[in-house]
Write an enzyme that holds these catalytic residues in place. Sequence first.
Site, PDB file in Angstrom:
ATOM      1  N   PHE A   1      52.287  38.385  46.781  1.00 18.88           N
ATOM      2  CA  PHE A   1      51.605  38.747  48.027  1.00 18.88           C
ATOM      3  C   PHE A   1      51.320  37.534  48.904  1.00 18.88           C
ATOM      4  CE2 PHE A   1      48.308  38.244  44.753  1.00 18.88           C
ATOM      5  CZ  PHE A   1      47.415  37.369  45.370  1.00 18.88           C
TER       6      PHE A   1
ATOM      7  N   LYS B   1      38.583  38.923  58.425  1.00 16.91           N
ATOM      8  CA  LYS B   1      40.047  38.838  58.531  1.00 16.91           C
ATOM      9  C   LYS B   1      40.543  39.565  59.793  1.00 16.91           C
ATOM     10  CE  LYS B   1      40.697  38.481  53.518  1.00 16.91           C
ATOM     11  NZ  LYS B   1      41.489  38.986  52.359  1.00 16.91           N
TER      12      LYS B   1
ATOM     13  N   ARG C   1      29.908  37.968  47.539  1.00 14.07           N
ATOM     14  CA  ARG C   1      30.990  38.646  46.802  1.00 14.07           C
ATOM     15  C   ARG C   1      30.567  40.074  46.431  1.00 14.07           C
ATOM     16  NH1 ARG C   1      36.150  36.355  46.287  1.00 14.07           N
ATOM     17  NH2 ARG C   1      36.310  37.214  44.179  1.00 14.07           N
TER      18      ARG C   1
ATOM     19  N   ASN D   1      41.591  43.792  53.573  1.00 14.34           N
ATOM     20  CA  ASN D   1      40.278  44.150  53.016  1.00 14.34           C
ATOM     21  C   ASN D   1      39.102  43.521  53.770  1.00 14.34           C
ATOM     22  OD1 ASN D   1      40.684  41.567  52.150  1.00 14.34           O
ATOM     23  ND2 ASN D   1      40.845  42.074  49.970  1.00 14.34           N
TER      24      ASN D   1
ATOM     25  N   TYR E   1      44.610  29.150  51.023  1.00 17.21           N
ATOM     26  CA  TYR E   1      45.103  30.034  49.957  1.00 17.21           C
ATOM     27  C   TYR E   1      46.025  29.311  48.965  1.00 17.21           C
ATOM     28  CZ  TYR E   1      43.106  34.284  52.039  1.00 17.21           C
ATOM     29  OH  TYR E   1      42.251  35.267  52.504  1.00 17.21           O
TER      30      TYR E   1
ATOM     31  N   ARG F   1      34.090  46.280  51.735  1.00 20.68           N
ATOM     32  CA  ARG F   1      35.457  46.761  51.519  1.00 20.68           C
ATOM     33  C   ARG F   1      35.488  48.237  51.144  1.00 20.68           C
ATOM     34  NH1 ARG F   1      37.169  41.368  48.068  1.00 20.68           N
ATOM     35  NH2 ARG F   1      38.024  40.138  49.795  1.00 20.68           N
TER      36      ARG F   1
ATOM     37  N   HIS G   1      36.886  37.742  53.580  1.00 16.18           N
ATOM     38  CA  HIS G   1      37.034  36.751  52.518  1.00 16.18           C
ATOM     39  C   HIS G   1      35.652  36.186  52.226  1.00 16.18           C
ATOM     40  CE1 HIS G   1      38.219  33.138  50.323  1.00 16.18           C
ATOM     41  NE2 HIS G   1      37.317  32.511  51.058  1.00 16.18           N
TER      42      HIS G   1
ATOM     43  N   THR H   1      38.457  43.400  45.402  1.00  9.45           N
ATOM     44  CA  THR H   1      39.586  43.002  46.247  1.00  9.45           C
ATOM     45  C   THR H   1      40.347  44.221  46.780  1.00  9.45           C
ATOM     46  OG1 THR H   1      39.799  40.999  44.918  1.00  9.45           O
ATOM     47  CG2 THR H   1      41.691  41.590  46.292  1.00  9.45           C
TER      48      THR H   1
ATOM     49  N   GLU I   1      36.587  25.105  51.015  1.00  2.01           N
ATOM     50  CA  GLU I   1      36.913  25.988  52.149  1.00  2.01           C
ATOM     51  C   GLU I   1      36.094  25.644  53.395  1.00  2.01           C
ATOM     52  OE1 GLU I   1      36.315  29.865  50.451  1.00  2.01           O
ATOM     53  OE2 GLU I   1      38.051  29.663  49.121  1.00  2.01           O
TER      54      GLU I   1
HETATM   55  P1  IDP Z   1      39.490  37.986  46.901  1.00  2.00           P
HETATM   56  O1  IDP Z   1      39.701  37.984  48.400  1.00  2.00           O
HETATM   57  O2  IDP Z   1      38.781  39.232  46.449  1.00  2.00           O
HETATM   58  O3  IDP Z   1      38.863  36.712  46.387  1.00  2.00           O
HETATM   59  P2  IDP Z   1      42.010  36.985  45.849  1.00  2.00           P
HETATM   60  O4  IDP Z   1      42.507  37.289  44.476  1.00  2.00           O
HETATM   61  O5  IDP Z   1      41.475  35.607  46.110  1.00  2.00           O
HETATM   62  O6  IDP Z   1      40.940  38.102  46.239  1.00  2.00           O
HETATM   63  O7  IDP Z   1      43.222  37.265  46.839  1.00  2.00           O
HETATM   64  C1  IDP Z   1      43.201  36.833  48.174  1.00  2.00           C
HETATM   65  C2  IDP Z   1      43.624  37.974  49.076  1.00  2.00           C
HETATM   66  O8  IDP Z   1      44.997  38.307  48.804  1.00  2.00           O
HETATM   67  C3  IDP Z   1      42.867  39.283  48.842  1.00  2.00           C
HETATM   68  O9  IDP Z   1      41.630  39.344  49.524  1.00  2.00           O
HETATM   69  C4  IDP Z   1      43.862  40.312  49.364  1.00  2.00           C
HETATM   70  O10 IDP Z   1      43.870  40.335  50.798  1.00  2.00           O
HETATM   71  C5  IDP Z   1      45.175  39.717  48.879  1.00  2.00           C
HETATM   72  N1  IDP Z   1      45.553  40.197  47.531  1.00  2.00           N
HETATM   73  C6  IDP Z   1      45.072  39.769  46.337  1.00  2.00           C
HETATM   74  N2  IDP Z   1      45.662  40.387  45.301  1.00  2.00           N
HETATM   75  C7  IDP Z   1      46.563  41.221  45.849  1.00  2.00           C
HETATM   76  C8  IDP Z   1      47.511  42.150  45.281  1.00  2.00           C
HETATM   77  O11 IDP Z   1      47.636  42.304  44.053  1.00  2.00           O
HETATM   78  N3  IDP Z   1      48.267  42.870  46.156  1.00  2.00           N
HETATM   79  C9  IDP Z   1      48.172  42.723  47.510  1.00  2.00           C
HETATM   80  N4  IDP Z   1      47.315  41.853  48.088  1.00  2.00           N
HETATM   81  C10 IDP Z   1      46.508  41.117  47.269  1.00  2.00           C
HETATM   82 MG    MG Z   2      39.653  34.763  46.541  1.00  2.00          MG
END
Ligand code: IDP
Ligand code: MG
Length: 143
Positions: free
Chosen positions: A62, A14, A90, A121, A54, A107, A124, A96, A135
């Site tokens: 968010f 990212k 993962r 973080n 997304y 992370r 992805h 996350t 994707e």
């Molecule tokens: P992942 O990247 O671990 O798969 P996802 O739930 O797919 O997590 O969310 C996509 C991205 O959105 C996350 O990597 C993070 O950057 C952001 N994100 C997800 N949940 C939150 C939240 O509750 N607060 C703020 N940002 C979030």
């Molecule tokens: Mg995800």
Amino acid sequence: MVAVTTERSLVLVKPDGFRRGLTGEVIGRIESKGYTLVALDVFTPDRERLALHYAEHEGKPFYEPLVEFMSSGPVTGIVIEGQRCIEGFRALAGATDPTAALPGTIRGDLGRDWGEKVQQNIVHGSDSPESAAREIGIWFPGL
Ligand code: IDP
Ligand code: MG
């Protein structure tokens, strides 16, 4: 042991990871784990591409900050390959929330909370074979 067929996953470094010069560190961890690099390119993604990528998060609080953040600078897209690499990456990435992500993960070692509306973080990684296929089609339509 049952043979597990090889699979591919879409990894993104990212904009926070790119800005902080952590792209090489992420690639190094993927290589050290033993996965193969299939494709790699640097993108500055537009909103259209990010909306596709997304789509599952549209409408969440968010979502807008996430699209804004992800379009704020270069992103490195990487297709990796190997048996169970979706689950494996993962695990390398960690949780996350970078504050809760365990030390030893990308992370957990390299990320932190910056008090923004979106968690920055570093990486992805696709979360299922269906997501990976979708994707990879968005970022590397030629594959
Ligand atoms: P992942 O990247 O671990 O798969 P996802 O739930 O797919 O997590 O969310 C996509 C991205 O959105 C996350 O990597 C993070 O950057 C952001 N994100 C997800 N949940 C939150 C939240 O509750 N607060 C703020 N940002 C979030
Ligand atoms: Mg995800």
